[in-house]
Design a protein around this motif. Structure first.
Motif, mmCIF file in Angstrom:
data_model
loop_
_atom_site.group_PDB
_atom_site.id
_atom_site.type_symbol
_atom_site.label_atom_id
_atom_site.label_comp_id
_atom_site.label_asym_id
_atom_site.label_seq_id
_atom_site.Cartn_x
_atom_site.Cartn_y
_atom_site.Cartn_z
ATOM 1 N N GLU A 41 0.829 -1.205 0.000
ATOM 2 C CA GLU A 41 0.000 0.000 0.000
ATOM 3 C C GLU A 41 0.864 1.255 0.000
ATOM 4 O OE1 GLU A 41 -2.499 -0.344 3.355
ATOM 5 O OE2 GLU A 41 -3.808 -1.894 2.460
ATOM 6 N N ALA A 42 1.912 1.185 0.756
ATOM 7 C CA ALA A 42 2.821 2.350 0.783
ATOM 8 C C ALA A 42 3.461 2.553 -0.588
ATOM 9 C CB ALA A 42 3.888 2.141 1.852
ATOM 10 N N GLU B 169 2.197 1.542 -3.444
ATOM 11 C CA GLU B 169 1.153 1.985 -4.375
ATOM 12 C C GLU B 169 0.941 3.490 -4.269
ATOM 13 O OE1 GLU B 169 -2.326 -0.262 -3.594
ATOM 14 O OE2 GLU B 169 -1.704 -1.986 -4.810
ATOM 15 N N GLN B 170 0.906 3.973 -3.061
ATOM 16 C CA GLN B 170 0.759 5.423 -2.888
ATOM 17 C C GLN B 170 1.938 6.153 -3.507
ATOM 18 O OE1 GLN B 170 0.303 6.033 1.304
ATOM 19 N NE2 GLN B 170 -1.782 5.122 1.378
ATOM 20 N N GLU B 171 3.124 5.564 -3.323
ATOM 21 C CA GLU B 171 4.305 6.185 -3.917
ATOM 22 C C GLU B 171 4.232 6.161 -5.441
ATOM 23 O OE1 GLU B 171 9.179 5.518 -3.875
ATOM 24 O OE2 GLU B 171 7.874 4.344 -2.563
ATOM 25 N N GLU C 103 1.457 5.969 -7.269
ATOM 26 C CA GLU C 103 0.418 6.894 -7.714
ATOM 27 C C GLU C 103 0.938 8.331 -7.759
ATOM 28 O OE1 GLU C 103 -2.636 6.617 -8.846
ATOM 29 O OE2 GLU C 103 -2.460 4.425 -8.868
ATOM 30 N N SER C 104 1.656 8.684 -6.715
ATOM 31 C CA SER C 104 2.194 10.055 -6.705
ATOM 32 C C SER C 104 3.212 10.239 -7.824
ATOM 33 C CB SER C 104 2.832 10.351 -5.343
ATOM 34 O OG SER C 104 3.910 9.450 -5.093
ATOM 35 N N LYS D 83 1.332 10.417 -11.093
ATOM 36 C CA LYS D 83 0.691 11.723 -11.241
ATOM 37 C C LYS D 83 1.693 12.782 -11.672
ATOM 38 C CE LYS D 83 -2.322 14.895 -8.720
ATOM 39 N NZ LYS D 83 -2.995 15.165 -7.424
#
Length: 519
Positions: free
Chosen positions: A126-127, A129-131, A133-134, A137
């Motif tokens: 999850e960490a 994935e957030q990385e 995604e950022s 983006k």
């Protein structure tokens, strides 16, 4: 002396009596002693036997007791052995259960450790994935700045490109599948149809709406006309035909669109000419006689037709209508001969495909039965044929084949498809039918109008008597891939809007030219 003898005898007798009594008493005492001695010995023997029996019984009792003790000892030993074995088995089972419990405890502990590891990995994922995604983006923002397109615009461009690729792939797949299917179906259809045609030989003679009656001399023409045209008017009024008496030597033409009336009039004229007596009463008599002859011929022709076709169980009304088809033509083709030919062809093709041969022949024979009534009743020959078949309780598959043989309804059974094919084969044979020039030209014009109505079509030409249409497309408006789709759309529109015998080949041509001039 005598008395002395008597006394002696009496004494002797008395002595004998006394001796007898004494003997009896002495014998009885002796017998008593003997009996008592016997009883005493018997008592002793009985006592001995009883003693012996008791001794033997006691001995047997001791033996039985010993045997019982041995048996009890043996059973007790076996029971103790079984108990020891069962106790050992129970102990083994207990040990195995204890081992399994220990193994399960270890597995549970290992599983709990794995779950803890998975939970930790999920947190790490999850960490990440957030990385991601950022990062994604930020990369999208960089790409938008570099390309000058927004996300929606780029998406639209990609979808458009993908759509073009899919059109190309779809057209290629459709072309490949159609080609393969066409090759397979052409091969099978060619084998079935060619085999059926080769096995069905039929003569074709185009028929007209006029009949010619031969007369022995031109003088007979005057007698047929009669005084002030009395006879010819009577003949035309009774028979419902037109008599054409022109300059043709030794011939009179009988004209009528209704073939049965024309045949009755022809027979009437032949009988009048043969008889020589021509006047109104004789004309009516010969007309009635000819009418009966034609009706008998119709019935016999219908019966012969069902025998030739091998079809049984037809209603009498249908047999009569089949006979009337002898005098009915369609584009110059005799309808009864056409129906028999369709019956033969449908039966042959059904045999090749493993379908119901009798049902196919029945449907082929009756497919145009409505044409025997379309001069008498309102409605198309298909509607009239369906009505007659239902009225006479024909098979539903036969009724459906009648409905579908011109494509008015979709063919849903193999019998209907076979009748369609056989009808087209019979109608499309060279010389089988004579088509009206005006309707022929209208059909060709309609064919060209349909093909030129599509965007991108430059020109279209109907050739080979309407069996093929060549379509020239604009190369800048229609690509090679779109040609396949365009041909399919044109075929579907032709099938939906145009009636035609046989098949029409749609040939789409795209040509690019580069022209320059040397000066």
């Amino acid at each position: 002396m005598t008395i002395g003898i008597g006394i002696a005898i009496g004494i002797a007798i008395a002595t004998l009596v006394v001796g007898g009594v004494v003997g009896f008493v002495v014998g009885g005492a002796h017998r008593k002693k003997v009996a008592e001695a016997a009883i005493g010995s018997a008592t002793q023997e009985a006592a001995r036997i009883v003693n012996n029996a008791m001794t033997e019984a006691e001995q047997r009792k001791k033996e039985f007791i010993l045997e019982a003790k041995d048996e009890i000892h043996k059973l007790r030993s076996e029971t103790e052995r079984d108990l020891r074995e069962r106790r050992a088995e129970v102990q083994r089972q207990e040990r195995r259960i204890i081992q399994k419990e220990e193994s399960l405890d270890k597995k549970v502990e290992a599983q709990e450790k794995k779950e803890e590891l998975v939970a930790q990995k999920l947190k790490d994922v999850e960490a990440k994935e957030q990385e991601v995604e950022s990062l994604k983006k930020s990369q999208l923002e960089i790409l938008e700045r570099i390309s000058g397109y927004s996300k929606e615009q780029a998406k639209e461009i990609i979808l458009k490109t993908l759509e073009e690729q899919l059109v190309h792939e779809k057209a290629t797949k459709i072309f490949d599948y159609e080609q393969q299917l066409k090759d397979d179906m052409d091969k099978l259809a060619g084998e079935v149809i060619s085999g059926a045609i080769q096995r069905c030989a039929a003569d074709h003679a185009a028929e007209a709406t006029v009949s010619v009656v031969t007369i022995p001399s031109d003088e007979m023409k005057g007698r047929i006309i009669g005084r002030e045209g009395r006879n010819i008017r009577t003949i035309e009024t009774i028979t419902g035909v037109d008599l054409i008496i022109d300059d043709t030597p030794e011939a009179i033409t009988v004209s009528c669109f209704e073939p049965v009336r024309r045949e009755i009039a022809r027979l009437t004229l032949e009988k009048l000419v043969s008889d020589g007596r021509i006047h109104p009463a004789r004309i009516e008599e010969m007309y009635e006689k000819s009418k009966r002859e034609v009706e008998n011929t119709i019935r016999q022709t219908g019966e012969k037709a069902i025998i030739d076709a091998g079809v049984n169980g037809l209603h009498g009304e249908i047999v009569k209508l089949l006979g009337k088809l002898k005098y009915r033509t369609s584009y110059g083709q005799n309808v009864l001969n056409h129906s028999l030919e369709v019956s033969y062809l449908a039966g042959l093709m059904a045999a090749e495909l493993g379908a119901d041969v009798k049902l196919a022949k029945r449907a082929g024979l009756l497919h145009d039965i409505g044409k025997a009534l379309d001069h008498e009743k309102e409605g198309t020959h298909i509607e009239l044929g369906v009505e007659v078949a239902r009225k006479n309780k024909e098979n539903e598959q036969v009724i459906h084949a009648i409905q579908a043989h011109h494509g008015d309804v979709e063919a849903k059974t193999i019998i209907a498809c076979l009748v369609q094919a056989a009808d087209a084969i019979s109608a499309a044979r060279p010389g089988a039918r004579r088509e009206n020039i005006e309707s022929y030209i209208q059909r060709l014009q309609k064919l060209e109008e349909i093909t030129t109505s599509f965007p991108g079509v430059d020109n279209a030409f109907a050739i080979q008597a309407g069996r093929e249409v060549r379509i020239m497309v604009k190369p800048e408006a229609v690509s090679d891939d779109q040609m396949v789709l365009l041909a399919r759309d044109i075929v579907q529109k032709i099938e939906g809007e145009l009636e035609y015998p046989g098949q029409i080949k749609v040939n789409v041509i795209r040509e690019s030219r580069a022209i320059d001039f040397a000066k």
